[in-house]
Design a protein around this motif. Sequence first.
Motif, PDB file in Angstrom:
ATOM      1  N   MET A   1       0.818  -1.175   0.000  1.00  0.00           N
ATOM      2  CA  MET A   1       0.000   0.000   0.000  1.00  0.00           C
ATOM      3  C   MET A   1       0.875   1.256   0.000  1.00  0.00           C
ATOM      4  SD  MET A   1      -2.655   1.169   2.985  1.00  0.00           S
ATOM      5  CE  MET A   1      -1.334   1.495   4.126  1.00  0.00           C
ATOM      6  N   LEU A   2       1.891   1.277   0.858  1.00  0.00           N
ATOM      7  CA  LEU A   2       2.766   2.448   0.920  1.00  0.00           C
ATOM      8  C   LEU A   2       3.561   2.612  -0.372  1.00  0.00           C
ATOM      9  CD1 LEU A   2       4.063   2.180   4.595  1.00  0.00           C
ATOM     10  CD2 LEU A   2       2.380   3.793   3.698  1.00  0.00           C
ATOM     11  N   ARG A   3       4.057   1.499  -0.908  1.00  0.00           N
ATOM     12  CA  ARG A   3       4.825   1.581  -2.157  1.00  0.00           C
ATOM     13  C   ARG A   3       3.944   2.049  -3.314  1.00  0.00           C
ATOM     14  NH1 ARG A   3       9.456  -0.404  -0.494  1.00  0.00           N
ATOM     15  NH2 ARG A   3       9.630  -2.305   0.677  1.00  0.00           N
ATOM     16  N   ILE A  31      -0.382   9.249   8.188  1.00  0.00           N
ATOM     17  CA  ILE A  31      -0.386   8.906   6.763  1.00  0.00           C
ATOM     18  C   ILE A  31      -0.840   7.463   6.581  1.00  0.00           C
ATOM     19  CG2 ILE A  31       1.081   8.503   4.741  1.00  0.00           C
ATOM     20  CD1 ILE A  31       2.755  10.923   5.636  1.00  0.00           C
ATOM     21  N   THR A  32      -0.262   6.561   7.356  1.00  0.00           N
ATOM     22  CA  THR A  32      -0.624   5.147   7.238  1.00  0.00           C
ATOM     23  C   THR A  32      -2.105   4.938   7.521  1.00  0.00           C
ATOM     24  OG1 THR A  32       1.616   4.529   7.895  1.00  0.00           O
ATOM     25  CG2 THR A  32      -0.062   2.817   8.005  1.00  0.00           C
ATOM     26  N   CYS A  33      -2.611   5.553   8.573  1.00  0.00           N
ATOM     27  CA  CYS A  33      -4.039   5.410   8.906  1.00  0.00           C
ATOM     28  C   CYS A  33      -4.927   5.995   7.816  1.00  0.00           C
ATOM     29  CB  CYS A  33      -4.341   6.058  10.251  1.00  0.00           C
ATOM     30  SG  CYS A  33      -3.761   5.100  11.656  1.00  0.00           S
ATOM     31  N   SER A  34      -4.520   7.116   7.254  1.00  0.00           N
ATOM     32  CA  SER A  34      -5.297   7.724   6.182  1.00  0.00           C
ATOM     33  C   SER A  34      -5.382   6.785   4.978  1.00  0.00           C
ATOM     34  CB  SER A  34      -4.672   9.058   5.771  1.00  0.00           C
ATOM     35  OG  SER A  34      -5.357   9.609   4.675  1.00  0.00           O
ATOM     36  N   ASN A  51     -14.525  -6.623   6.481  1.00  0.00           N
ATOM     37  CA  ASN A  51     -13.563  -7.299   7.352  1.00  0.00           C
ATOM     38  C   ASN A  51     -12.189  -7.243   6.704  1.00  0.00           C
ATOM     39  OD1 ASN A  51     -15.345  -8.419   9.459  1.00  0.00           O
ATOM     40  ND2 ASN A  51     -16.259  -9.461   7.709  1.00  0.00           N
ATOM     41  N   TYR A  52     -11.190  -6.877   7.502  1.00  0.00           N
ATOM     42  CA  TYR A  52      -9.846  -6.695   6.962  1.00  0.00           C
ATOM     43  C   TYR A  52      -8.814  -7.305   7.886  1.00  0.00           C
ATOM     44  CZ  TYR A  52     -12.184  -3.376   3.986  1.00  0.00           C
ATOM     45  OH  TYR A  52     -13.038  -2.812   3.087  1.00  0.00           O
ATOM     46  N   LEU A  53      -7.762  -7.826   7.283  1.00  0.00           N
ATOM     47  CA  LEU A  53      -6.581  -8.270   8.005  1.00  0.00           C
ATOM     48  C   LEU A  53      -5.457  -7.331   7.587  1.00  0.00           C
ATOM     49  CD1 LEU A  53      -4.975 -10.276   9.748  1.00  0.00           C
ATOM     50  CD2 LEU A  53      -4.610 -11.615   7.669  1.00  0.00           C
ATOM     51  N   ILE A  54      -4.936  -6.584   8.529  1.00  0.00           N
ATOM     52  CA  ILE A  54      -3.882  -5.611   8.237  1.00  0.00           C
ATOM     53  C   ILE A  54      -2.567  -6.203   8.725  1.00  0.00           C
ATOM     54  CG2 ILE A  54      -3.049  -3.277   8.638  1.00  0.00           C
ATOM     55  CD1 ILE A  54      -6.025  -2.532   9.188  1.00  0.00           C
ATOM     56  N   ASP A  55      -1.708  -6.527   7.790  1.00  0.00           N
ATOM     57  CA  ASP A  55      -0.436  -7.176   8.092  1.00  0.00           C
ATOM     58  C   ASP A  55       0.660  -6.132   8.286  1.00  0.00           C
ATOM     59  OD1 ASP A  55       1.580  -9.117   8.326  1.00  0.00           O
ATOM     60  OD2 ASP A  55       1.914  -9.140   6.168  1.00  0.00           O
ATOM     61  N   GLY A  56       1.418  -6.247   9.373  1.00  0.00           N
ATOM     62  CA  GLY A  56       2.569  -5.379   9.586  1.00  0.00           C
ATOM     63  C   GLY A  56       2.250  -4.032  10.207  1.00  0.00           C
ATOM     64  N   LEU A  77     -12.384  -2.816  16.001  1.00  0.00           N
ATOM     65  CA  LEU A  77     -11.256  -3.747  16.079  1.00  0.00           C
ATOM     66  C   LEU A  77     -11.662  -4.932  16.943  1.00  0.00           C
ATOM     67  CD1 LEU A  77      -8.272  -4.278  15.427  1.00  0.00           C
ATOM     68  CD2 LEU A  77      -7.714  -3.069  17.539  1.00  0.00           C
ATOM     69  N   ARG A  78     -11.666  -6.110  16.336  1.00  0.00           N
ATOM     70  CA  ARG A  78     -12.126  -7.291  17.057  1.00  0.00           C
ATOM     71  C   ARG A  78     -11.000  -8.196  17.536  1.00  0.00           C
ATOM     72  NH1 ARG A  78     -16.705  -9.542  13.271  1.00  0.00           N
ATOM     73  NH2 ARG A  78     -16.278  -7.880  11.833  1.00  0.00           N
ATOM     74  N   ARG A  79      -9.916  -8.239  16.800  1.00  0.00           N
ATOM     75  CA  ARG A  79      -8.826  -9.133  17.180  1.00  0.00           C
ATOM     76  C   ARG A  79      -7.488  -8.551  16.739  1.00  0.00           C
ATOM     77  NH1 ARG A  79     -13.014 -12.151  15.969  1.00  0.00           N
ATOM     78  NH2 ARG A  79     -13.586 -13.946  17.187  1.00  0.00           N
ATOM     79  N   VAL A  80      -6.473  -8.897  17.502  1.00  0.00           N
ATOM     80  CA  VAL A  80      -5.098  -8.571  17.141  1.00  0.00           C
ATOM     81  C   VAL A  80      -4.305  -9.861  17.264  1.00  0.00           C
ATOM     82  CG1 VAL A  80      -3.027  -7.291  17.777  1.00  0.00           C
ATOM     83  CG2 VAL A  80      -5.270  -6.193  17.965  1.00  0.00           C
ATOM     84  N   PHE A  81      -3.544 -10.171  16.239  1.00  0.00           N
ATOM     85  CA  PHE A  81      -2.684 -11.348  16.259  1.00  0.00           C
ATOM     86  C   PHE A  81      -1.242 -10.891  16.398  1.00  0.00           C
ATOM     87  CE2 PHE A  81      -6.310 -12.560  13.637  1.00  0.00           C
ATOM     88  CZ  PHE A  81      -6.694 -13.747  14.242  1.00  0.00           C
ATOM     89  N   PHE A  82      -0.535 -11.497  17.317  1.00  0.00           N
ATOM     90  CA  PHE A  82       0.897 -11.248  17.447  1.00  0.00           C
ATOM     91  C   PHE A  82       1.586 -12.575  17.206  1.00  0.00           C
ATOM     92  CE2 PHE A  82       4.785 -11.383  19.999  1.00  0.00           C
ATOM     93  CZ  PHE A  82       5.470 -10.339  19.405  1.00  0.00           C
ATOM     94  N   ILE A  83       2.403 -12.618  16.181  1.00  0.00           N
ATOM     95  CA  ILE A  83       3.118 -13.843  15.847  1.00  0.00           C
ATOM     96  C   ILE A  83       4.603 -13.577  16.032  1.00  0.00           C
ATOM     97  CG2 ILE A  83       3.618 -15.529  14.046  1.00  0.00           C
ATOM     98  CD1 ILE A  83       0.854 -14.761  12.838  1.00  0.00           C
TER      99      ILE A  83
END
Length: 93
Positions: A1-3, A31-34, A51-56, A77-83
């Motif tokens: 997205m940023l690139r 900027i990222t949130c926008s 529904n979205y999965l936001i990686d990184g 925000l329903r869940r946060v995954f930390f791997i």
Amino acid sequence: MLRAEMLNPLSVYGAKIEDHMKEGSIVPVAITCSLLRQAMEKGYAEVGCSNYLIDGFPRNEDNLYGWDKEMHNIVNLRRVFFIDCPDKVSHLP
């Protein structure tokens, strides 16, 4: 997205994103949130995706606080995954 945003000649954020990438620093959370918000709104408008999965993201505490400040009234925000992956595994070819 940023690139993709950085390469968009009409982007108001492109040059700033490029500067941060060259410096190896984190793009400002506003900027990222926008950009995330725009992408989610587009996904909802085009195909009804809600529904979205936001990686990184978030990458640090500032990102987390910025997300809460910018998006708390917009996103449920329903869940946060930390791997946590050991370097030995994460650097496999």
